[in-house]
Design a protein around this motif. Structure first.
Motif, PDB file in Angstrom:
ATOM      1  N   ARG A 113       0.838  -1.185   0.000  1.00 19.47           N
ATOM      2  CA  ARG A 113       0.000   0.000   0.000  1.00 19.47           C
ATOM      3  C   ARG A 113       0.877   1.240   0.000  1.00 19.47           C
ATOM      4  NH1 ARG A 113      -4.748  -2.333  -1.344  1.00 19.47           N
ATOM      5  NH2 ARG A 113      -5.844  -3.331   0.368  1.00 19.47           N
ATOM      6  N   ASP A 146      -1.491   7.148  -1.261  1.00 19.92           N
ATOM      7  CA  ASP A 146      -2.698   7.442  -2.033  1.00 19.92           C
ATOM      8  C   ASP A 146      -3.830   6.456  -1.757  1.00 19.92           C
ATOM      9  OD1 ASP A 146      -1.433   9.585  -3.159  1.00 19.92           O
ATOM     10  OD2 ASP A 146      -0.882   8.544  -5.022  1.00 19.92           O
ATOM     11  N   ASP A 147      -3.492   5.275  -1.258  1.00 22.36           N
ATOM     12  CA  ASP A 147      -4.540   4.298  -0.959  1.00 22.36           C
ATOM     13  C   ASP A 147      -5.415   4.724   0.218  1.00 22.36           C
ATOM     14  OD1 ASP A 147      -3.976   2.221  -2.872  1.00 22.36           O
ATOM     15  OD2 ASP A 147      -2.126   1.855  -1.768  1.00 22.36           O
ATOM     16  N   TYR A 148      -4.951   5.689   0.988  1.00 23.81           N
ATOM     17  CA  TYR A 148      -5.662   6.059   2.215  1.00 23.81           C
ATOM     18  C   TYR A 148      -6.246   7.465   2.155  1.00 23.81           C
ATOM     19  CZ  TYR A 148      -3.335   1.897   3.895  1.00 23.81           C
ATOM     20  OH  TYR A 148      -2.904   0.606   4.033  1.00 23.81           O
ATOM     21  N   ASP A 149      -6.592   7.926   0.954  1.00 26.65           N
ATOM     22  CA  ASP A 149      -7.148   9.269   0.894  1.00 26.65           C
ATOM     23  C   ASP A 149      -8.523   9.344   1.562  1.00 26.65           C
ATOM     24  OD1 ASP A 149      -8.583   7.880  -0.973  1.00 26.65           O
ATOM     25  OD2 ASP A 149      -8.251   9.293  -2.621  1.00 26.65           O
ATOM     26  N   ARG A 192      -2.043   0.533   8.985  1.00 29.59           N
ATOM     27  CA  ARG A 192      -1.402   0.717   7.688  1.00 29.59           C
ATOM     28  C   ARG A 192      -1.310   2.194   7.336  1.00 29.59           C
ATOM     29  NH1 ARG A 192      -2.159  -3.670   4.540  1.00 29.59           N
ATOM     30  NH2 ARG A 192      -0.779  -2.698   3.038  1.00 29.59           N
ATOM     31  N   ALA A 230     -10.385   0.874   7.859  1.00 28.20           N
ATOM     32  CA  ALA A 230      -9.950  -0.111   6.860  1.00 28.20           C
ATOM     33  C   ALA A 230     -10.671  -1.455   6.931  1.00 28.20           C
ATOM     34  CB  ALA A 230      -8.444  -0.351   7.017  1.00 28.20           C
ATOM     35  N   PHE A 288     -11.518  -2.574   3.521  1.00 25.56           N
ATOM     36  CA  PHE A 288     -10.498  -2.306   2.502  1.00 25.56           C
ATOM     37  C   PHE A 288      -9.285  -3.182   2.773  1.00 25.56           C
ATOM     38  CE2 PHE A 288      -7.036   0.780   1.062  1.00 25.56           C
ATOM     39  CZ  PHE A 288      -7.047   0.300  -0.231  1.00 25.56           C
ATOM     40  N   ASP A 289      -8.492  -2.825   3.752  1.00 22.97           N
ATOM     41  CA  ASP A 289      -7.363  -3.679   4.122  1.00 22.97           C
ATOM     42  C   ASP A 289      -7.833  -4.997   4.718  1.00 22.97           C
ATOM     43  OD1 ASP A 289      -5.315  -2.060   3.271  1.00 22.97           O
ATOM     44  OD2 ASP A 289      -5.167  -0.974   5.151  1.00 22.97           O
ATOM     45  N   ARG A 312     -12.278  -1.611  -2.396  1.00 20.72           N
ATOM     46  CA  ARG A 312     -12.388  -0.165  -2.223  1.00 20.72           C
ATOM     47  C   ARG A 312     -13.832   0.311  -2.397  1.00 20.72           C
ATOM     48  NH1 ARG A 312      -8.627   4.003  -2.461  1.00 20.72           N
ATOM     49  NH2 ARG A 312      -9.567   5.755  -1.396  1.00 20.72           N
ATOM     50  N   GLN A 371     -15.558  -0.233   0.829  1.00 17.13           N
ATOM     51  CA  GLN A 371     -15.105   0.808   1.757  1.00 17.13           C
ATOM     52  C   GLN A 371     -15.899   2.097   1.559  1.00 17.13           C
ATOM     53  OE1 GLN A 371     -12.666   0.677   4.094  1.00 17.13           O
ATOM     54  NE2 GLN A 371     -12.935   2.796   4.677  1.00 17.13           N
TER      55      GLN A 371
END
Length: 552
Positions: A141, A144-147, A315, A379, A382-383, A492, A495
């Motif tokens: 990750r 940008d994956d956590y915007d 994360r 998450a 998502f995660d 995503r 999420q």
């Protein structure tokens, strides 16, 4: 660098304040576990029974950290001035003021030692126990994956209270929801709106994009003058801590980005120091009567709610440089796994009717995990979504027994892992949920049906709102199961949709008579049900510190 001596002083203060768990509380826990274990049918998970001892966090003396540098001393001086004003205006909050001051000094030392120490913390991940062997393998990750975690987007832009202006978001909605649930058992009154606004104003610097800051500040000042309550003082103290923490975080991260300091991925926090640091993050944040504030069962719940947050944010914190996350700490991997297992055990405990009634804040863990699953900001979907479903047989997480974890700070906790009791026949309303799943999503039905049976063994017959629960579950838990079956594809999207369904149906979770039933079922499905999206979300992989979004 000299050592500050702050950790020992803070630990001593907490040890002297803790009130040991009551016998009534222990008896209720034992009664609930006995009732669950006497369910009509037991599905035995292969792998046998096991007991995992969890040492009390404050049994060992926490390590001491570096003394603050000159910039840290200046920040502490300004903090002292603000705390003195609160102390003069609100006599009787000296303990909270001392806790805030010591915790801020501890935070300064942790950051300085992290940035300036030549010692590299070595993670002890050599343990091969049942729990550690089930820790997730994280995907790659980046920032940008956590915007979705940014505080200038969701959840501040999502309204949950149509009759409120300004901070009517799921942030304050979560606090009000928890207090309303607790008030239904023991009516102590809710925290005033302006006290919630203090907390959000201080913690979220980008809140300016969503509200009129000047008008909110004027309203807060006016209400504080009219209602000089202890909770108002607590909110001010917690607000000061939140603002202080953000300023320290940003100071060191800016140095890291500019190249004048280098932050390693890990932090020097040991288990005791981590626990002490997290106490201030929530001890006065959640309303409770003074007589219960320092009860150990209350403190254990508060700390594990922070661990819950860390499990799902690990994360994101890894790439943004967060200092207080337990997964980045110097604790052994085994200790981290034990803390995660304690969270699962406490969520299960909170699903039992025996868990409620003695303490005012008993709904805190349940509402926290549901809030996290319905904000689109954590998450879980998502995660936490895996590539394929892991086998149920032999899964130790399914077999974790309910536990109030009351000895978390002092005497320790004995986590038991064994079989999973289930009921023979689902209750009427749970059967309706099962039937809807079988008709609409047959590929997820057998797993969903078996988890409903395990939940009813834990909780008793479920009497919730079928329409509300189904709409939420099909777009969260069941959608995540389907995404796992599809190889993780669409994680995503789940999420994002979790935030939409949370905003749409948050009101329904506040309505008697089904609100507690709905909350308990969602807490179980989000936190305990196979394939354990909560546990999966704690996977940590070292990533270069980016240093953004620390206000979220």
């Amino acid at each position: 660098m000299g050592r500050s001596g702050t950790s020992d002083e803070l630990a001593m203060m907490v040890r002297e304040s803790v009130i040991s768990c009551t016998e009534d509380y222990k008896r209720r826990e034992e009664a609930g576990v006995a009732r669950r274990n006497s369910a009509a049918r037991r599905e035995v998970r292969r792998g046998g029974n096991a007991i995992f001892p969890v040492e009390g966090a404050l049994v060992r003396t926490p390590r001491e950290f570096s003394a603050p540098d000159e910039h840290g001393m200046e920040r502490l001086r300004r903090l002292d001035e603000c705390l003195a004003v609160i102390n003069n205006a609100f006599p009787g909050v000296e303990t909270g003021i001392s806790l805030c001051r010591l915790t801020c000094a501890l935070l300064e030392g942790v950051w300085r030692e992290r940035a300036e120490s030549n010692e590299i913390t070595a993670y002890d991940d050599s343990c091969t126990c049942t729990l550690c062997s089930h820790l997730p393998k994280p995907l790659t990750r980046g920032l940008d994956d956590y915007d979705w975690r940014r505080s200038d987007g969701r959840p501040l832009r999502i309204k949950t209270w149509p009759y409120r202006k300004e901070l009517d978001s799921v942030l304050t909605g979560g606090w009000v929801w928890t207090r309303k649930m607790n008030d239904a058992d023991r009516d102590l009154g809710l925290r005033f709106r302006h006290e919630d606004d203090i907390l959000v104003l201080h913690e979220y610097k980008r809140v300016q994009t969503a509200i009129d800051v000047a008008e909110t500040a004027r309203a807060v000042e006016q209400r504080l003058a009219e209602d000089r309550t202890t909770n108002g003082a607590r909110a001010l103290i917690c607000g000061l801590y939140a603002a202080y923490k953000r300023s320290v975080d940003e100071y060191w991260l800016k140095r890291h980005v500019s190249g004048t300091a280098t932050l390693p991925q890990s932090t020097p926090l040991d288990k005791s120091a981590y626990t002490l640091l997290q106490l201030m993050d929530c001890l006065f944040w959640h309303v409770s009567p003074d007589s219960e504030l320092w009860q150990e069962e209350h403190l254990a719940s508060l700390v594990l709610c922070r661990v819950l947050n860390d499990m799902t944010d690990a994360r994101a914190d890894a790439v943004t440089g967060e200092a207080s996350n337990f997964w980045l700490s110097a604790m052994s991997t085994h200790d981290k796994a034990l803390y995660g297992a304690c969270v699962v055990a406490l969520i299960k405990y909170g699903c039992m009717p025996e868990a409620h009634g003695l303490l005012w804040n008993t709904w805190l863990m349940g509402t926290t995990i549901v809030w996290e699953g319905l904000t689109g900001r954590h998450a879980l979907w998502f995660d936490g979504i895996t590539n394929g479903l892991p086998p149920v047989d032999g899964c130790p997480l399914c077999g974790i027994e309910p536990n109030a974890c009351t000895g978390l700070l002092t005497d320790g906790v004995a986590l038991r892992i064994g079989g999973t009791p289930t009921v023979d026949v689902l209750g009427e309303r749970a059967a309706q949920l099962s039937a809807r799943c079988r008709a609409e999503h047959p590929q997820a039905w057998r797993l969903f049906d078996s988890e409903l049976a395990a939940f009813e063994a834990l909780h008793g017959e479920w009497r919730g709102d079928v329409d509300t629960a189904w709409e939420i579950l099909r777009r969260t838990y069941i959608a995540a199961v389907l995404a796992s079956l599809a190889g993780g594809e669409g994680a995503r999207d789940v999420q994002t949709d979790s935030g939409d369904v949370g905003a749409a149906l948050f009101h329904a979770l506040h309505r008697p008579p089904t609100w507690k039933e709905d909350t308990a079922l969602l807490a179980y499905m989000f936190g305990c049900a196979h394939p354990h999206f909560l546990w999966n979300a704690q996977g940590f992989a070292p990533t270069a510190v980016g240093g953004d979004w620390l206000d979220g």
